[in-house]
Design a protein around this motif. Sequence first.
Motif, mmCIF file in Angstrom:
data_model
loop_
_atom_site.group_PDB
_atom_site.id
_atom_site.type_symbol
_atom_site.label_atom_id
_atom_site.label_comp_id
_atom_site.label_asym_id
_atom_site.label_seq_id
_atom_site.Cartn_x
_atom_site.Cartn_y
_atom_site.Cartn_z
ATOM 1 N N ARG A 1 40.917 28.142 33.690
ATOM 2 C CA ARG A 1 40.079 28.243 34.903
ATOM 3 C C ARG A 1 40.879 28.132 36.184
ATOM 4 N N SER A 2 42.125 27.716 36.100
ATOM 5 C CA SER A 2 42.922 27.561 37.319
ATOM 6 C C SER A 2 44.406 27.647 37.007
ATOM 7 N N TRP B 1 32.156 22.505 38.798
ATOM 8 C CA TRP B 1 32.981 23.650 39.231
ATOM 9 C C TRP B 1 34.252 23.161 39.931
ATOM 10 N N THR C 1 31.272 29.869 31.106
ATOM 11 C CA THR C 1 30.581 29.960 32.400
ATOM 12 C C THR C 1 29.066 29.813 32.231
ATOM 13 N N ALA D 1 37.744 32.735 42.032
ATOM 14 C CA ALA D 1 37.035 31.499 42.379
ATOM 15 C C ALA D 1 36.703 31.428 43.868
ATOM 16 N N GLU E 1 37.287 25.586 40.334
ATOM 17 C CA GLU E 1 36.994 26.708 41.242
ATOM 18 C C GLU E 1 37.006 26.227 42.701
#
Lengths: 80, 489
Positions: free
Chosen positions: B91-92, B41, B336, B463, B44
């Motif tokens: 994701r970011s 992760w 996920t 996140a 996150e």
Amino acid sequence: MIRVLAATIGSWAAGELLAAGIARAIPLAPRAEAAGVGLLTSPLLVTGLALATVAARSRRRAVGILGGVSAGGALLALLA
Amino acid sequence: MTKADRRRARRTRLLALHRWAGLLAGLLMCPVFLWGTLAVWEPELDLWMRPAITTPAGAADTVRAAALAEALLRAGARPSDTWRVALPGPRSAATVLEWCGAGACRREVVDGGTGARTRPTAGGALFATLHFALAAGRSGEILVGLAGLHVLAVIASGVWIHLRRLLPDLFRLRLEAQAAKRLRDAHVLTAVATLPFMTVATYSGVLLFAFLTLPAAWQVRYGADRAAFFAEREGAPLGTAPRPASAPARDALGLAHAVRLAETVLGRGKAGWIAAPATGAVEIIERDGATLPLRRRRVAVAADGSLAADPPAAPAAEARLERWFFGVHFARWGGTGIRALYTVNGLLATGAIAFALFLPGLRARRGGGAWPRVERAAAIVATAGLVPATAAPLWVDRLLPREAAAVPLDAGAVAVTLVLAAVVAARVRAPARVLLAGGAAATLALPLLDVATAPAGAPLAGARAAVDAAALTTGAACLLLVVATGRRA
């Protein structure tokens, strides 16, 4: 604990000698492929040897296994 | 000696290997497995550590982020510096800028959507660094690699010992039995349940460090020239590929246009990294995670806009196999759900090691003296001490001011907490409960710390909210353990 440590260290050394011998003794394969195969198989060789050495019936047999594998690896490397 | 006697004797010897190698490697691998699970992760956790990034994950456009990065690099870097940019992804929204020159590199992380700067922090990469190197550089990598080799032997000997009982052991947990039996059942159950995961994760992890821990094979063929091995196997670097460009492509085209051109080959939004030297072509590298085998196609963009991509030829079979293992290990290939599966397996594997460390088998054999106390204290530090030690860098990250990216500071927080845990283990009665209670307090209060120290206006969502929820769950689980172990005591 000493026996287990000796077996794992001995297996690492013998496995590395055999992996070196194998990597050197594949003359037809491109050298990157030979080295790659050696890298992929090294952990399995060392693990297998550690198991065989510890499971051996006597210390003499365990030393024989490691010595035999080391000699085989060295011979392969020399002959290649 | 009958066949049954020989089998029994062999089982005893393998049990010794399983226990001793397990103890030596387990003390290290318990934290390594937990930190590896957290590293799944990484983006996150990185966002939690950088609350200034407010653009939602997946909303930042790669081309726009490249334009923002270029503007910041032109303002902050020297013209002769080499630029490297990690672009935002699904994701970011973080964009990582790095500029290197005169033997030194500087690094900054900004919001890929707004260009807002973030404060220096070790970021989510801290747990990956702890996982593969204990944040101790090359020596840490070798240590973890060697411990991984031991774990392979431990797994193989465990399978040999339990081979005939693998399935029955999967369904046996005697909760009302004595503590030793409960622990043994819990160890075997979790280890058998996660056997495929542990085997593949350990083997692929060992492969990642095989150059350091098992160097014979490539030393024989390449000597000290490791780069030659990769160049021969993966193909020549694109910088020396056709269409050499004399003019600096980053000045002629701009990073945004270079990304736009490269994405005609890689696919829209697939650019992951930019390498832009002061002269020559700009290299765009594909974001990995699209496929299970770790694949990062490269496209070189010259000053005239011409492209040179990786040759389409497939790599050799062993290289493909290795990429498959690396892809499995890095856990970037799925969504996920897959990451949740990794997390469950990783936590169960950590549990399997932790349960084994508390088994009294070795202590009972060693009799009295200092050894059993040392062994028990080490087991307590490596298991119960791990919860506060893992929460510590998150606290330090938010509370201590810093000037630069602070991996040493945050890794130092982990080390100091583990030393304190060792003191607790040596001096306090019921140390595991004390450490778990400390871990519960540290994780339960983490969301409060998050809210109190986040910049004004930073939304508590995505996140950040997920990490806070995970911290609350961890804290509650620790509290439950404290209460449960208190009742049994």
